[in-house]
Design an enzyme around this catalytic site. Structure first.
Site, PDB file in Angstrom:
ATOM      1  CG  HIS A 188      -2.153  -0.947   0.814  1.00  0.00           C
ATOM      2  ND1 HIS A 188      -2.193  -2.243   1.218  1.00  0.00           N
ATOM      3  CD2 HIS A 188      -3.241  -0.752   0.028  1.00  0.00           C
ATOM      4  CE1 HIS A 188      -3.276  -2.819   0.731  1.00  0.00           C
ATOM      5  NE2 HIS A 188      -3.931  -1.935   0.007  1.00  0.00           N
ATOM      6  CD  GLU A 430     -10.423  -7.163  -1.940  1.00  0.00           C
ATOM      7  OE1 GLU A 430      -9.326  -6.693  -2.290  1.00  0.00           O
ATOM      8  OE2 GLU A 430     -11.114  -6.631  -1.053  1.00  0.00           O
ATOM      9  CG  ASP A 454      -6.009  -8.136  -1.326  1.00  0.00           C
ATOM     10  OD1 ASP A 454      -4.928  -8.532  -0.855  1.00  0.00           O
ATOM     11  OD2 ASP A 454      -6.591  -7.128  -0.903  1.00  0.00           O
ATOM     12  CB  CYS A 502     -10.579  -0.927  -8.238  1.00  0.00           C
ATOM     13  SG  CYS A 502     -10.957  -2.191  -7.022  1.00  0.00           S
TER      14      CYS A 502
END
Ligand code: PEP
Ligand code: MG
Length: 556
Positions: A188, A430, A454, A502
């Site tokens: 992240h 995900e 993920d 996304c």
């Protein structure tokens, strides 16, 4: 001149001074003291301050998340106040003449060993609590505040590794570039760097990054190189590169205001991913058609207290208003794994990526979740808002989340507060479970968005945080993921709902054609990738069946 190489995460050239961030680890050294009385006082004083801090944390948590979750701070307080713990520390000070922080560290070590050997997972969790409590106590003995990255000037930020919470604490406007020794491109912090347009390099491999502090450097985020004390040649070459990249960016501006339309007329939505109000500017600047993923958990990261309902509402409302009626998909809080939110007091887990994270955490803390849901619903009248639930694996989770949304609506209705009764609710696909159940889930929600970061991690059993595995991510075919995505597209369309992407792979232009041909309706990428993606879509002809990727044909 010294050149260090790593993996580029976000392109760009940055010049400046290197600032080395030392991770927040309590360094405890064994010191023998003479004045045991004084040392006992230091310990008692630190203990009182740590207890006061825990009481404050408890009160705040009680307010925000309710008794159940807040009780963790009471457990921590009980651990510090425990007689056996106290006796062990004081004996080490008085009998062994250890300094107070070392006495606490030794006590922690012995008790942790005992706890860990006891087998029960409950007791093991207490071992994690004990470590947490002792770290707090040691911090108070050493008179240290919780470590924050304080930047006085614009710098190139270097660290062995950066956690999202650390990244969120600093003033990112002062960060010219990020260079880390470890990290991975799907972490992240890397995603945040991309979203914020900050040149970034990971896996720099320099063992003594810390020794380079304060040196002048240039970061070449395109090629993953850091030039320490660059010579004339390097300066010239990098200026040329910078100019060439600026020209490319200039050229891309031609695509602003144009449609994301294939050569044969299919329109695709190209949205932007954001983590907060700061990156919204980049999304608007790059003419994003909407926000496909607002990672709302970043509002909670890197702070001691959770944002309350009004603060969340204010943020969501701003995004909606500034997007001027364009679609905004806000993902409900997706904490846990690498996004460790301090104020949640989460227990240490063996496998946090498979643990109490994301929707699971929200469903375990319904009051906290409803605070976010009320904020979202209140904001929903200011634009075209959709709520997206992350990490869904079972219908039950969708049902429970929907029930909480209904309860939040009821609370607002009772107060006469306006909201959009028909707000869209979608899920992130995900997990492999969500792929396999997508035929069922599609009948229950308004849209799907595939979180490739993920989904790929779980399908491939590949830890997205692990730098050593980076080459797997780079060199492999994405075929297992693509097959899963085709299933999701088919099931979504069978039930008449749209499906987007996304995850970071949405920006991989070598896969755009494949995505469109499988039926993806919307792709959400970091703001700087919106225009390159638009350009790419405008070169694709979907009707040309010869170009259709067909795994069966490849095999034959
Ligand atoms: C994903 O998993 O692909 C995703 C978009 O969510 P995050 O990267 O925040 O986990
Ligand atoms: Mg995810």
């Amino acid at each position: 001149m010294l050149i260090l190489s790593g993996k580029p995460v976000f392109g760009g050239i940055a010049r400046g001074k290197l600032f080395y961030f030392q991770q927040d680890e309590n360094e405890v050294t064994k010191r023998l003291i003479k004045d045991t009385e004084l040392e006992l006082k230091r310990y008692e004083y630190a203990k009182d301050s740590a207890i006061a801090e825990l009481e404050e944390l408890y009160t705040t948590a009680l307010d925000k998340v309710g008794e159940n979750e807040a009780s963790i701070f009471i457990i921590h307080k009980m651990l510090i106040e425990d007689n056996a713990f106290h006796t062990s520390v004081t004996e080490r000070i008085v009998d062994d003449h250890f300094c107070a922080d070392y006495a606490v560290a030794q006590t922690a070590r012995d008790l942790t060993r005992t706890f860990s050997s006891l087998g029960s997972s409950y007791i093991k969790e207490r071992a994690a609590d004990l470590k947490d409590v002792c770290d707090r106590l040691i911090r108070h003995i050493q008179n240290k505040n919780e470590k924050r990255i304080e930047l006085q000037e614009k710098v190139i930020l270097c660290a062995d590794e950066l956690m999202p919470s650390e990244t969120m604490q600093m003033d990112l406007s002062k960060v010219l570039a990020i260079v880390t020794r470890y990290g991975s491109s799907n972490s992240h912090t890397a995603i945040l760097a991309r979203t914020m347009n900050i040149p970034a390099i990971i896996g720099i491999g320099a063992e003594k990054l810390s020794m380079l502090r304060d040196m002048e450097a240039i970061v070449d985020g395109y090629n993953g190189e850091v030039y320490i004390e660059p010579d004339e040649n390097a300066l010239r070459r990098l200026s040329q590169l910078e100019e060439a990249e600026a020209k490319k960016r200039e050229m891309l501006k031609r695509f602003k205001g144009r449609k994301n339309i294939t050569l044969d007329g299919t329109e695709i939505q190209v949205f932007a991913n954001i983590a907060g109000l700061n990156d919204l500017n980049y999304a608007i600047e790059n003419d994003a058609g909407g926000i496909g993923l607002f990672r709302s958990e970043f509002l909670y990261l890197g702070r001691n207290q959770m944002p309350d309902e009004d603060e969340q509402f204010y943020n969501y409302r701003q995004v909606l208003e500034r997007m001027g009626g364009k679609k905004v998909i806000i993902r409900t809080m997706d904490a846990g794994a690498d996004k460790n939110i301090k104020s949640f007091g989460l227990a240490k887990e063996e496998n946090p990526a498979l643990g109490v994270r994301s929707i699971r955490l929200c469903l375990l803390r319904p009051e906290m979740f409803k605070t976010q849901l009320r904020a979202l619903l209140r904001a929903s009248v200011y634009g075209d808002l959709a709520i997206m639930l992350p990490l869904i694996t079972a219908s039950e989770e969708i049902h429970r989340a929907k029930r909480l949304i209904e309860e939040a609506k009821e609370q607002l209705r009772a107060k006469g507060v306006q909201y959009n009764e028909n707000i869209e609710i979608g899920i992130m696909v995900e997990t492999p479970a969500a792929v396999l159940m997508s035929d069922d889930f599609a009948g229950e929600v308004d849209f799907f968005s595939i979180g490739t970061n993920d989904l790929e991690q779980y399908i491939m059993a590949l830890d997205r945080q692990n730098l050593t595995l980076e080459s797997y991510f780079e060199n492999r075919s994405h075929e297992p993921l693509l097959r899963a995505m085709r299933i999701v597209c088919d099931n979504a369309h069978k039930h008449g709902i749209p499906v987007g992407i996304c995850g970071e792979l949405g920006a991989d232009l070598t896969l755009t054609e494949e995505f469109l041909k499988m039926g993806i309706d919307e792709i959400s990428v970091t703001p700087s990738q919106v225009l390159p993606l638009r350009q790419r879509i405008r070169t694709i002809r979907l009707e040309d069946r010869k170009q259709l990727f067909d795994p069966a044909a490849v095999k034959a």
